[in-house]
Design an enzyme around this catalytic site. Structure first.
Site, PDB file in Angstrom:
ATOM      1  N   SER A 139       1.021  -0.785   0.062  1.00 36.55           N
ATOM      2  CA  SER A 139      -0.263   0.034  -0.373  1.00 36.55           C
ATOM      3  C   SER A 139       0.555   0.894   0.314  1.00 36.55           C
ATOM      4  O   SER A 139       1.988   1.206   0.338  1.00 36.55           O
ATOM      5  CB  SER A 139      -0.783   0.149   1.214  1.00 36.55           C
ATOM      6  OG  SER A 139      -1.713   1.021   1.911  1.00 36.55           O
ATOM      7  N   TYR A 152      -2.143  -1.276   9.582  1.00 41.06           N
ATOM      8  CA  TYR A 152      -2.145  -1.280   9.010  1.00 41.06           C
ATOM      9  C   TYR A 152      -0.422  -0.827   8.632  1.00 41.06           C
ATOM     10  O   TYR A 152      -0.431  -1.440   7.718  1.00 41.06           O
ATOM     11  CB  TYR A 152      -2.964  -0.492   8.467  1.00 41.06           C
ATOM     12  CG  TYR A 152      -3.445  -0.271   6.467  1.00 41.06           C
ATOM     13  CD1 TYR A 152      -4.464  -1.655   6.061  1.00 41.06           C
ATOM     14  CD2 TYR A 152      -3.068   0.465   5.396  1.00 41.06           C
ATOM     15  CE1 TYR A 152      -4.589  -1.611   5.122  1.00 41.06           C
ATOM     16  CE2 TYR A 152      -2.900   0.145   4.558  1.00 41.06           C
ATOM     17  CZ  TYR A 152      -3.670  -1.024   3.897  1.00 41.06           C
ATOM     18  OH  TYR A 152      -3.909  -1.569   2.515  1.00 41.06           O
TER      19      TYR A 152
HETATM   20  P1  NAD Z   1     -11.803  -6.146  -0.125  1.00 36.47           P
HETATM   21  O1  NAD Z   1     -12.470  -6.099   1.230  1.00 36.47           O
HETATM   22  O2  NAD Z   1     -12.452  -6.392  -1.451  1.00 36.47           O
HETATM   23  O3  NAD Z   1     -10.796  -7.282  -0.214  1.00 36.47           O
HETATM   24  C1  NAD Z   1      -9.486  -8.109   1.049  1.00 36.47           C
HETATM   25  C2  NAD Z   1      -9.862  -9.745   0.471  1.00 36.47           C
HETATM   26  O4  NAD Z   1      -9.487 -10.076   1.778  1.00 36.47           O
HETATM   27  C3  NAD Z   1     -11.491 -10.491   0.223  1.00 36.47           C
HETATM   28  O5  NAD Z   1     -10.914 -11.207  -0.719  1.00 36.47           O
HETATM   29  C4  NAD Z   1     -11.349 -10.987   2.090  1.00 36.47           C
HETATM   30  O6  NAD Z   1     -12.263 -12.053   1.306  1.00 36.47           O
HETATM   31  C5  NAD Z   1     -10.122 -11.498   1.997  1.00 36.47           C
HETATM   32  N1  NAD Z   1      -9.842 -11.287   2.645  1.00 36.47           N
HETATM   33  C6  NAD Z   1     -10.249 -10.970   4.526  1.00 36.47           C
HETATM   34  N2  NAD Z   1      -9.865 -11.765   5.358  1.00 36.47           N
HETATM   35  C7  NAD Z   1      -9.365 -12.810   5.114  1.00 36.47           C
HETATM   36  C8  NAD Z   1      -8.925 -13.738   5.609  1.00 36.47           C
HETATM   37  N3  NAD Z   1      -8.262 -13.968   7.163  1.00 36.47           N
HETATM   38  N4  NAD Z   1      -8.217 -14.507   5.014  1.00 36.47           N
HETATM   39  C9  NAD Z   1      -8.397 -14.680   3.747  1.00 36.47           C
HETATM   40  N5  NAD Z   1      -8.540 -13.676   2.568  1.00 36.47           N
HETATM   41  C10 NAD Z   1      -9.408 -12.819   3.714  1.00 36.47           C
HETATM   42  O7  NAD Z   1     -10.093  -4.985  -0.586  1.00 36.47           O
HETATM   43  P2  NAD Z   1      -9.539  -4.872  -1.838  1.00 36.47           P
HETATM   44  O8  NAD Z   1      -9.019  -3.413  -1.220  1.00 36.47           O
HETATM   45  O9  NAD Z   1      -9.698  -5.098  -2.555  1.00 36.47           O
HETATM   46  O10 NAD Z   1      -7.752  -4.594  -0.340  1.00 36.47           O
HETATM   47  C11 NAD Z   1      -7.100  -6.241  -1.026  1.00 36.47           C
HETATM   48  C12 NAD Z   1      -5.630  -5.540  -1.005  1.00 36.47           C
HETATM   49  O11 NAD Z   1      -5.029  -3.949  -1.184  1.00 36.47           O
HETATM   50  C13 NAD Z   1      -4.604  -5.265   0.876  1.00 36.47           C
HETATM   51  O12 NAD Z   1      -3.940  -6.149   1.602  1.00 36.47           O
HETATM   52  C14 NAD Z   1      -5.605  -3.786   0.980  1.00 36.47           C
HETATM   53  O13 NAD Z   1      -4.452  -3.513   1.937  1.00 36.47           O
HETATM   54  C15 NAD Z   1      -4.812  -3.210  -0.228  1.00 36.47           C
HETATM   55  N6  NAD Z   1      -4.898  -2.431  -0.704  1.00 36.47           N
HETATM   56  C16 NAD Z   1      -6.338  -1.810  -1.284  1.00 36.47           C
HETATM   57  C17 NAD Z   1      -5.935  -0.291  -1.375  1.00 36.47           C
HETATM   58  C18 NAD Z   1      -7.656   0.248  -2.003  1.00 36.47           C
HETATM   59  O14 NAD Z   1      -7.868   1.431  -2.299  1.00 36.47           O
HETATM   60  N7  NAD Z   1      -8.614  -0.713  -2.227  1.00 36.47           N
HETATM   61  C19 NAD Z   1      -5.260   0.474  -0.938  1.00 36.47           C
HETATM   62  C20 NAD Z   1      -4.152   0.010  -0.626  1.00 36.47           C
HETATM   63  C21 NAD Z   1      -4.315  -1.494  -0.542  1.00 36.47           C
END
Ligand code: NAD
Length: 257
Positions: A139, A152
């Site tokens: 991130s 985080y």
């Molecule tokens: P999201 O909530 O849509 O996806 C998260 C995924 O992780 C989901 O598929 C969820 O089911 C899974 N998950 C959660 N807990 C879990 C567990 N215990 N075991 C297995 N799977 C689990 O969110 P996202 O935005 O797609 O985030 C995905 C990644 O990208 C994360 O690591 C997040 O930190 C990172 N990220 C997101 C953003 C953003 O703006 N959306 C920005 C920077 C980084």
């Protein structure tokens, strides 16, 4: 580059970025393994839809990324892992003196420790196959901080550090390890926050996106899950063979500020 014949495991891929990455990697020809901690019909249906649309093999394997043994079992059950995308992640926002210990532990376990366990289990498979790519979805918070996100920010900085170490340990092998650092990405979760934020600030959709949600993202545009998937595909390409141990920001200029 076609990834035909390769298998990619993407943790946390039944929604958002993970699912977007799975689609892009499947479009590049690799078989994909989807994952989350649930075991619902709709989880397996996602894999079936990817297989139907792209012609690759796609499976869904349930494993809880907060548990080290389940992280390792995911890789073992898949049986092969050429591309490992460590994506599973959660968030909790609170001042550090009020941060619930169970939330701290869960964020460190899912966002950071899971990448340790999956990478440890996958590297022997990559070595055996003579090729491998580890891509950690970190991130902008792996490079900078924001208040109230201590767990985080700690976990994502940890992932960036681990990325560098894995790259050094595999430097002389046909394996690379990198981290992608997204800014704000338009996922269903983020999309769902837009109406409430519009109401709270009494602004229209575009105004609330540009002035409130993307305040720290100089481009004033969300990154998309397709762009994240494309960046993972690039890191799997021959052009990226000498890219290892580094971070690629997909953040509209956030970390340039
Ligand atoms: P999201 O909530 O849509 O996806 C998260 C995924 O992780 C989901 O598929 C969820 O089911 C899974 N998950 C959660 N807990 C879990 C567990 N215990 N075991 C297995 N799977 C689990 O969110 P996202 O935005 O797609 O985030 C995905 C990644 O990208 C994360 O690591 C997040 O930190 C990172 N990220 C997101 C953003 C953003 O703006 N959306 C920005 C920077 C980084």
């Amino acid at each position: 580059m076609s990834l035909k014949g390769k298998t990619a495991i993407i943790t946390g891929s039944n929604s958002g970025i993970g699912l977007g990455v799975a689609w892009e990697i499947a479009r590049s020809g690799a078989n994909v393994v989807l994952n989350s901690f649930t075991d619902r019909d709709e989880d397996h249906a996602l894999a079936a839809e990817i297989a139907k649309e792209t012609g690759v093999e796609a499976r869904y394997i349930k494993a809880d990324m907060s548990k080290g043994n389940e992280c390792r079992a995911l890789i073992e059950q898949a049986g092969v892992c050429d591309v490992l995308v460590n994506n599973a992640g959660i968030q909790h926002v609170a001042p550090i003196d009020e941060f619930p210990t169970d939330k701290w532990d869960a964020i460190i376990a899912i966002n950071m420790n899971s990448a340790f366990h999956t990478t440890a289990a996958a590297l022997p498979m990559m070595r055996k196959a003579g090729w491998g790519r580890v891509v950690n979805i970190a991130s902008a918070h792996g490079l900078t901080a924001s208040p109230f996100k201590a767990a985080y920010v700690a976990a994502k900085h940890g992932v960036v550090g681990m990325t560098k170490t894995v790259a050094l340990e595999t430097a002389e092998e046909p394996i690379t390890c990198n981290a992608i650092c997204p800014g704000y990405v338009l996922t269903p979760l983020v999309e769902a926050q837009i109406p409430d934020t519009m109401e709270k600030y009494n602004m229209g959709r575009e105004e609330v996106i540009k002035k409130v949600m993307l305040e720290r993202q100089p481009s004033r545009e969300f990154a998309t899950v397709e762009q994240l998937g494309g960046t993972v595909a690039f890191l799997c390409s021959d052009a990226a063979k000498q890219i290892t141990g580094t971070t690629i920001s997909v953040d509209g200029g956030w970390t340039a500020l």
